[in-house]
Each structure stands twice: as C-alpha cells, then as structure tokens.
Write a protein that holds these residues in place. Structure first.
Motif, mmCIF file in Angstrom:
data_model
loop_
_atom_site.group_PDB
_atom_site.id
_atom_site.type_symbol
_atom_site.label_atom_id
_atom_site.label_comp_id
_atom_site.label_asym_id
_atom_site.label_seq_id
_atom_site.Cartn_x
_atom_site.Cartn_y
_atom_site.Cartn_z
ATOM 1 N N VAL A 50 43.282 28.804 45.615
ATOM 2 C CA VAL A 50 42.260 28.766 44.566
ATOM 3 C C VAL A 50 41.921 30.177 44.093
ATOM 4 O O VAL A 50 41.841 30.443 42.887
ATOM 5 C CB VAL A 50 40.985 28.054 45.065
ATOM 6 N N GLY A 51 41.730 31.101 45.041
ATOM 7 C CA GLY A 51 41.379 32.465 44.684
ATOM 8 C C GLY A 51 42.505 33.254 44.067
ATOM 9 O O GLY A 51 42.293 34.382 43.601
ATOM 10 N N LEU A 52 43.705 32.683 44.048
ATOM 11 C CA LEU A 52 44.851 33.371 43.452
ATOM 12 C C LEU A 52 45.179 32.855 42.059
ATOM 13 O O LEU A 52 45.360 33.645 41.127
ATOM 14 C CB LEU A 52 46.080 33.216 44.361
ATOM 15 N N ILE A 53 45.243 31.536 41.885
ATOM 16 C CA ILE A 53 45.701 31.010 40.603
ATOM 17 C C ILE A 53 44.584 30.871 39.569
ATOM 18 O O ILE A 53 44.822 31.046 38.371
ATOM 19 C CB ILE A 53 46.418 29.655 40.783
ATOM 20 N N ILE A 54 43.354 30.585 40.012
ATOM 21 C CA ILE A 54 42.267 30.395 39.046
ATOM 22 C C ILE A 54 41.976 31.675 38.259
ATOM 23 O O ILE A 54 41.767 31.612 37.036
ATOM 24 C CB ILE A 54 40.994 29.870 39.742
ATOM 25 N N PRO A 55 41.954 32.874 38.882
ATOM 26 C CA PRO A 55 41.780 34.091 38.072
ATOM 27 C C PRO A 55 42.845 34.254 36.997
ATOM 28 O O PRO A 55 42.542 34.670 35.867
ATOM 29 C CB PRO A 55 41.853 35.214 39.112
ATOM 30 N N HIS A 56 44.097 33.933 37.304
ATOM 31 C CA HIS A 56 45.169 34.042 36.308
ATOM 32 C C HIS A 56 44.953 33.058 35.164
ATOM 33 O O HIS A 56 45.112 33.416 33.982
ATOM 34 C CB HIS A 56 46.526 33.778 36.974
ATOM 35 N N MET A 57 44.589 31.826 35.491
ATOM 36 C CA MET A 57 44.342 30.827 34.451
ATOM 37 C C MET A 57 43.142 31.218 33.594
ATOM 38 O O MET A 57 43.141 30.999 32.382
ATOM 39 C CB MET A 57 44.121 29.465 35.103
ATOM 40 N N SER A 58 42.141 31.828 34.220
ATOM 41 C CA SER A 58 40.957 32.254 33.468
ATOM 42 C C SER A 58 41.293 33.390 32.507
ATOM 43 O O SER A 58 40.774 33.435 31.380
ATOM 44 C CB SER A 58 39.856 32.697 34.441
ATOM 45 N N ARG A 59 42.166 34.299 32.938
ATOM 46 C CA ARG A 59 42.568 35.392 32.046
ATOM 47 C C ARG A 59 43.299 34.866 30.822
ATOM 48 O O ARG A 59 43.190 35.438 29.729
ATOM 49 C CB ARG A 59 43.456 36.391 32.789
ATOM 50 N N LEU A 60 44.068 33.802 30.992
ATOM 51 C CA LEU A 60 44.750 33.211 29.845
ATOM 52 C C LEU A 60 43.754 32.649 28.836
ATOM 53 O O LEU A 60 44.028 32.627 27.632
ATOM 54 C CB LEU A 60 45.695 32.095 30.305
ATOM 55 N N LEU A 61 42.596 32.211 29.316
ATOM 56 C CA LEU A 61 41.597 31.617 28.422
ATOM 57 C C LEU A 61 40.716 32.653 27.742
ATOM 58 O O LEU A 61 40.464 32.565 26.536
ATOM 59 C CB LEU A 61 40.710 30.634 29.209
ATOM 60 N N VAL A 62 40.230 33.635 28.506
ATOM 61 C CA VAL A 62 39.210 34.542 27.962
ATOM 62 C C VAL A 62 39.595 36.018 28.025
ATOM 63 O O VAL A 62 38.806 36.867 27.629
ATOM 64 C CB VAL A 62 37.853 34.334 28.681
ATOM 65 N N GLY A 63 40.763 36.356 28.553
ATOM 66 C CA GLY A 63 41.155 37.757 28.631
ATOM 67 C C GLY A 63 40.726 38.408 29.933
ATOM 68 O O GLY A 63 40.208 37.758 30.843
ATOM 69 N N ALA A 64 40.925 39.720 30.005
ATOM 70 C CA ALA A 64 40.710 40.462 31.250
ATOM 71 C C ALA A 64 39.334 41.105 31.361
ATOM 72 O O ALA A 64 39.037 41.740 32.375
ATOM 73 C CB ALA A 64 41.788 41.545 31.396
ATOM 74 N N ASP A 65 38.483 40.965 30.361
ATOM 75 C CA ASP A 65 37.144 41.543 30.411
ATOM 76 C C ASP A 65 36.304 40.794 31.445
ATOM 77 O O ASP A 65 36.062 39.593 31.313
ATOM 78 C CB ASP A 65 36.490 41.448 29.033
ATOM 79 N N HIS A 66 35.851 41.511 32.479
ATOM 80 C CA HIS A 66 35.122 40.855 33.567
ATOM 81 C C HIS A 66 33.789 40.263 33.109
ATOM 82 O O HIS A 66 33.259 39.377 33.792
ATOM 83 C CB HIS A 66 34.877 41.848 34.712
ATOM 84 N N GLN A 67 33.236 40.730 32.017
ATOM 85 C CA GLN A 67 31.977 40.150 31.535
ATOM 86 C C GLN A 67 32.164 38.692 31.157
ATOM 87 O O GLN A 67 31.240 37.882 31.267
ATOM 88 C CB GLN A 67 31.469 40.960 30.342
ATOM 89 N N ARG A 68 33.358 38.339 30.690
ATOM 90 C CA ARG A 68 33.663 36.937 30.378
ATOM 91 C C ARG A 68 34.481 36.283 31.483
ATOM 92 O O ARG A 68 34.385 35.075 31.701
ATOM 93 C CB ARG A 68 34.429 36.863 29.050
ATOM 94 N N LEU A 69 35.295 37.086 32.164
ATOM 95 C CA LEU A 69 36.219 36.537 33.155
ATOM 96 C C LEU A 69 35.507 35.947 34.365
ATOM 97 O O LEU A 69 35.880 34.879 34.865
ATOM 98 C CB LEU A 69 37.196 37.631 33.590
ATOM 99 N N LEU A 70 34.468 36.629 34.869
ATOM 100 C CA LEU A 70 33.784 36.144 36.069
ATOM 101 C C LEU A 70 33.134 34.771 35.871
ATOM 102 O O LEU A 70 33.370 33.849 36.663
ATOM 103 C CB LEU A 70 32.763 37.171 36.549
#
Length: 341
Positions: free
Chosen positions: A264-284
């Motif tokens: 979960v801690g590996l694939i969900i961050p990658h899927m989230s980046r595909l949706l909102v990009g790498a900006d942590h303000q939106r990514l978290l």
C-alpha cells in the motif's frame, strides 16, 4: 483548467467515491443490504430512530468500525509512503525500508508468543516499532555519517534481523494454538476490528497526519535536494527525522491493529502522482484518500470473496505486484517518448 483546479476536482471526486464505497461496503457481506437501505439505516442511527437489533449490530457494531479502521490504516500507510519517498527522493522507498514494519511485527509476534493479551500486543508492537526507529537513528547518526543510502541499508539490515527473530518465534511456537494466531495476524486482517481499536488507531493517525500535512511545503523543498533546501532555509536533519518518526509511528500503530500489510505504501503514492502530480501540497491529501479507498475495497473483497476470510496482505500482494509493474512500464514508456521527441 489549471493544475491546481484539476487536482482539487480529482480529490473531490475521490472523496465522493470514498463515501459511496463505504456505503457499498456496509451493505456487502453474508447479510447483504441495498445502498438505499444502508443510507436509511445510517440516517436513522444519526437521528436516534429505532433500528432492528440485527441490523444495528451488523452495521454499527461490526461493519462500520471495521470499514473505518481499514480506511484509516490505508490512509496511514499511503501517507507514510509518500512522506518517506519525498525525504529520501526515491520512488521505490516504502515504510518497510526503514525497518519499522519488521520491528513492529516482531513485537506483536512476541506478545502473542508470551500470551500478553490484546493490550500487551498493542504495547509491544508500538514499542518495538519505535525502538527500531531509535536503533536506525543511533546507528546512522554515530556509525555511518548520516548518509541517506546508509540509513536505508541500516533499515534493511534491521528488517532482516527482526524477520529472522520472527521466524525463530514461529518455529518455537505451539503448533496448536499460538502458531496459527501468529501466522493469521502477520498476514493482516481487520476481522477483529471494534470501536476500541478504531479509536486506538484514529488518535495517532489524526495527530501524525496533521503534522505531516502541515509540513507539506517543507517536503517540497526537501525533495529538491539537500543543497537547495539548505539555501532556502530548511533545517534538514531535524525535519528528516521528524518525518521518519511520524511515518514510523503511523506504521507501528497500523501493524498493532491489523498486522503487516504490504504494497500500500509503495503503489498508492505512484497512483496519486498520476492523478495530481508531485506537489506534496496536493499529493499528501490525495494519497490519504486513495489509500483509504484502496484498503476498504481490499478488505471488502477479503471478507466477501469466500465463506472463510482471506488475509488482507494476500490480496494487496496479488493486486500490488501487477499494478506496480504496470506503473513502471508506463513510466518507462513516457520517458522513452520524451527522449524520442
């Protein structure tokens, strides 16, 4: 539409999808209920209207605490994965890398082996996870010159060490009672969820998540590189260890409640980046929503695919491995396209 507006729109869609998924999960099981019926029962419960005892027990005492616990666990794992990938500047880092998962799993296994009960299990799991973090900190601080690569290697060494101790405890355990309990707990499950466990997980997840969300812009600066972050006034070492401590606490509390759950801690961050990009303000916040949604779906599958419950980690592994392979292929393809252009 600007990237920020697009990201907010996608997170709103995720939040709506999460709400619908919770309603569907509440009605899924051997005692199935339709979506309107579930919504009506929840509304009656909020308004204090009388509800049939069996429906009261199934919805409010069994399924709702379990679903909310699964959602919190998924949000915690996804959030810790995003934070660790950000400070290590490595998309392959997940909560297992710093050794906390193995340390916490050893602590819980030791509690089951010694017959310490549920409170002893919680305490042993969290203490072992935090002691693992302390060992990583001391060894990396004093022996290996605080190198990020050496810190990861130190976490991997401790993870292997605790995995060996865990195997030893399994070998020594009573095969009639303790060994099955240890194996089932290690595979991850929300079957024993209740309001007390939900509260136990909700408090640290709320506190740690609030702090990590407050550090979003600092994580953006830290992901640029150490030199750039220092130039912009970021005190790197305290920030890095604060993020590691908060992430480790999230993982240790999750392991205490539901056992070890991978991917979960590996694939969900990658899927989230595909949706909102790498900006942590939106990514978290996006990762928290996706993690909660993902683990609620997985837990619903675990308790409804067969008459006997399937351990959650089996489904996360079966889904996580091909999903991660697909993400790697897509990333490689996009990079190849950029090079040819």
């Amino acid at each position: 539409m600007t990237p920020s507006t697009r990201a907010r729109s996608r997170m709103l869609q995720l939040a709506i999808l999460l709400g619908v998924t919770i309603l569907l999960a509440l009605g899924t099981g051997q005692y199935s209920l339709s979506l309107p019926k579930v919504a009506g029962l929840l509304l009656d419960g909020v308004q204090g209207q009388p509800i049939e005892p069996i429906q009261q027990q199934i919805i409010f005492q069994i399924r709702l605490p379990r679903i909310l616990t699964a959602g919190l666990a998924g949000a915690a794992l996804a959030l810790s994965g995003v934070a660790l990938q950000g400070i290590f500047r490595n998309p392959l880092v997940d909560p297992h890398v710093i050794g906390v998962t193995s340390g916490a799993a050893f602590g819980g296994t030791l509690a089951i082996f010694l017959g310490l009960g549920i409170s002893g299990l919680f305490a042993s799991t969290i203490v072992a996870g935090l002691l693992t973090l302390l060992l990583v900190f001391l060894l990396s601080h004093r022996l290996i010159h605080r190198s990020l690569l050496m810190l990861i290697l130190m976490g991997m060494i401790l993870s292997g060490f605790f995995s060996a101790l865990l195997s030893l405890l399994q070998y020594l355990s009573d095969t009639e009672e303790k060994l099955p309990s240890i194996v089932f707990w290690l595979m991850g499950s929300f079957a024993t969820s209740n309001p007390s466990k939900l509260l136990f997980l909700a408090v640290p997840v709320t506190l740690c998540s609030a702090v990590l969300l407050g550090l979003r812009w600092r994580l953006n600066l830290l992901s640029l590189g150490e030199r750039e972050a220092r130039a912009l006034g970021v005190n790197i070492r305290p920030l890095r260890w604060l993020v590691i401590f908060l992430s480790g606490t999230l993982v240790a509390c999750q392991v205490a409640v539901s056992g070890s759950i991978g991917w979960v801690g590996l694939i969900i961050p990658h899927m989230s980046r595909l949706l909102v990009g790498a900006d942590h303000q939106r990514l978290l916040p996006c990762a928290m929503l996706m993690g909660a949604l993902y683990l609620i779906i997985v837990d619903t599958l675990a308790r409804s695919l067969s008459s006997s419950e399937i351990p959650v980690s089996i489904i996360t592994s079966l889904l996580g491995a091909p999903l991660f392979a697909l993400l790697v292929y897509r990333l490689r393809r996009s990079r190849t396209t950029q090079i040819t252009e």
